[in-house]
Design a protein around this motif. Structure first.
Motif, PDB file in Angstrom:
ATOM      1  N   GLY A   1      -7.309  -2.995  -9.827  1.00 29.64           N
ATOM      2  CA  GLY A   1      -6.565  -2.090  -8.968  1.00 29.64           C
ATOM      3  C   GLY A   1      -6.272  -2.782  -7.649  1.00 29.64           C
ATOM      4  N   ILE A   2      -5.885  -2.001  -6.668  1.00 23.96           N
ATOM      5  CA  ILE A   2      -5.471  -2.528  -5.372  1.00 23.96           C
ATOM      6  C   ILE A   2      -6.447  -2.073  -4.301  1.00 23.96           C
ATOM      7  CG2 ILE A   2      -3.634  -2.444  -3.636  1.00 23.96           C
ATOM      8  CD1 ILE A   2      -1.662  -2.109  -6.023  1.00 23.96           C
TER       9      ILE A   2
ATOM     10  N   HIS B   1       6.535  -0.672 -19.088  1.00 25.17           N
ATOM     11  CA  HIS B   1       7.803  -1.352 -19.388  1.00 25.17           C
ATOM     12  C   HIS B   1       8.069  -2.477 -18.398  1.00 25.17           C
ATOM     13  CE1 HIS B   1       9.284   2.411 -21.747  1.00 25.17           C
ATOM     14  NE2 HIS B   1       8.312   1.764 -22.367  1.00 25.17           N
ATOM     15  N   TYR B   2       7.600  -2.320 -17.157  1.00 26.77           N
ATOM     16  CA  TYR B   2       7.778  -3.367 -16.151  1.00 26.77           C
ATOM     17  C   TYR B   2       7.145  -4.690 -16.605  1.00 26.77           C
ATOM     18  CZ  TYR B   2       7.690  -5.854 -11.732  1.00 26.77           C
ATOM     19  OH  TYR B   2       7.869  -6.809 -10.751  1.00 26.77           O
TER      20      TYR B   2
ATOM     21  N   VAL C   1       3.547  -2.090  -8.778  1.00 27.37           N
ATOM     22  CA  VAL C   1       3.477  -1.849  -7.335  1.00 27.37           C
ATOM     23  C   VAL C   1       3.998  -3.063  -6.573  1.00 27.37           C
ATOM     24  CG1 VAL C   1       1.878  -1.577  -5.381  1.00 27.37           C
ATOM     25  CG2 VAL C   1       1.655  -0.108  -7.401  1.00 27.37           C
ATOM     26  N   TYR C   2       3.521  -4.239  -6.928  1.00 24.51           N
ATOM     27  CA  TYR C   2       3.988  -5.459  -6.251  1.00 24.51           C
ATOM     28  C   TYR C   2       5.494  -5.636  -6.452  1.00 24.51           C
ATOM     29  CZ  TYR C   2      -0.317  -7.456  -4.432  1.00 24.51           C
ATOM     30  OH  TYR C   2      -1.439  -7.702  -3.683  1.00 24.51           O
ATOM     31  N   GLY C   3       5.977  -5.363  -7.660  1.00 23.66           N
ATOM     32  CA  GLY C   3       7.410  -5.488  -7.931  1.00 23.66           C
ATOM     33  C   GLY C   3       8.236  -4.533  -7.085  1.00 23.66           C
ATOM     34  N   LYS C   4       7.806  -3.294  -6.984  1.00 26.03           N
ATOM     35  CA  LYS C   4       8.535  -2.307  -6.172  1.00 26.03           C
ATOM     36  C   LYS C   4       8.498  -2.672  -4.694  1.00 26.03           C
ATOM     37  CE  LYS C   4      10.163   0.538  -9.165  1.00 26.03           C
ATOM     38  NZ  LYS C   4      11.587   0.651  -9.366  1.00 26.03           N
ATOM     39  N   ALA C   5       7.468  -3.405  -4.269  1.00 22.80           N
ATOM     40  CA  ALA C   5       7.377  -3.851  -2.876  1.00 22.80           C
ATOM     41  C   ALA C   5       8.183  -5.130  -2.643  1.00 22.80           C
ATOM     42  CB  ALA C   5       5.916  -4.065  -2.481  1.00 22.80           C
TER      43      ALA C   5
ATOM     44  N   LEU D   1       0.818  -1.208   0.000  1.00 19.55           N
ATOM     45  CA  LEU D   1       0.000   0.000   0.000  1.00 19.55           C
ATOM     46  C   LEU D   1       0.855   1.263   0.000  1.00 19.55           C
ATOM     47  CD1 LEU D   1      -2.951  -0.995   2.335  1.00 19.55           C
ATOM     48  CD2 LEU D   1      -2.952  -0.793  -0.166  1.00 19.55           C
ATOM     49  N   GLN D   2       1.984   1.225   0.677  1.00 21.55           N
ATOM     50  CA  GLN D   2       2.868   2.389   0.699  1.00 21.55           C
ATOM     51  C   GLN D   2       3.380   2.697  -0.708  1.00 21.55           C
ATOM     52  OE1 GLN D   2       6.826   2.222   2.686  1.00 21.55           O
ATOM     53  NE2 GLN D   2       6.031   3.944   3.876  1.00 21.55           N
ATOM     54  N   VAL D   3       3.760   1.663  -1.450  1.00 13.92           N
ATOM     55  CA  VAL D   3       4.213   1.870  -2.830  1.00 13.92           C
ATOM     56  C   VAL D   3       3.061   2.415  -3.671  1.00 13.92           C
ATOM     57  CG1 VAL D   3       5.065   0.763  -4.934  1.00 13.92           C
ATOM     58  CG2 VAL D   3       6.019   0.108  -2.706  1.00 13.92           C
ATOM     59  N   ALA D   4       1.881   1.811  -3.562  1.00 15.61           N
ATOM     60  CA  ALA D   4       0.728   2.263  -4.352  1.00 15.61           C
ATOM     61  C   ALA D   4       0.391   3.719  -4.028  1.00 15.61           C
ATOM     62  CB  ALA D   4      -0.475   1.360  -4.090  1.00 15.61           C
TER      63      ALA D   4
END
Length: 149
Positions: free
Chosen positions: A99-100, A34-35, A52-56, A8-11
């Motif tokens: 979405g999340i 691109h991700y 978002v999941y990748g960055k987390a 959630l913080q990333v999103a």
């Protein structure tokens, strides 16, 4: 910080990201696309979720195809924060926006989603938080179920 809080913080860090010209473009949008190996100009709601999941720190999900976010093994009936939601479009006969989940308040799901707008369109211009009635959501998926790393 919990896994769900991290997602959630990333999103939330992306709230306010907007397309440059309204054609699924711009620095942030293109990084989401691109991700997932997609091209500038492609629809990007599922790419946003995957990014978002990748960055987390999670390898999955990693898809730009919104129906691909809802395999039976990941579906849940009661959403938790950081789960993925999908909206079914009868005209397309498939999930066509996602979405999340941020939280649930009664019959309302508060979301963070990309490629939407203030009206809640599936072809929007940015990352927004939305209130969606639970009846409008076809599936929820828990990508932390069974590991996810």
């Amino acid at each position: 910080m919990s896994k769900r809080e991290a997602i959630l913080q990333v999103a939330e860090s992306q709230l306010g990201a907007r397309e440059a010209t309204g054609k699924n473009d711009g620095v942030a949008v293109e990084s989401y696309l691109h991700y997932t190996g997609n091209n500038n100009g492609d629809p990007w709601c599922a790419s946003f979720v995957s990014w978002v999941y990748g960055k987390a720190g999670y390898e999955t999900p990693r898809t730009a195809w919104s129906p691909g976010l809802f395999p039976v093994s990941k579906r849940v009936s009661v959403p938790q924060p950081a789960d993925v939601f999908g909206i079914y479009f009868a005209s397309l006969k498939r999930i066509a926006h996602c979405g999340i989940v941020k939280t649930q308040r009664g019959s309302w799901i508060i979301t963070i989603e990309g490629n939407t707008n203030t009206a809640g369109s599936r072809e929007g211009d940015g990352v927004y938080t939305k209130y969606r009635h639970i009846r409008t959501i076809k599936y929820f998926a828990d990508w932390l179920k069974g590991g996810g790393l």
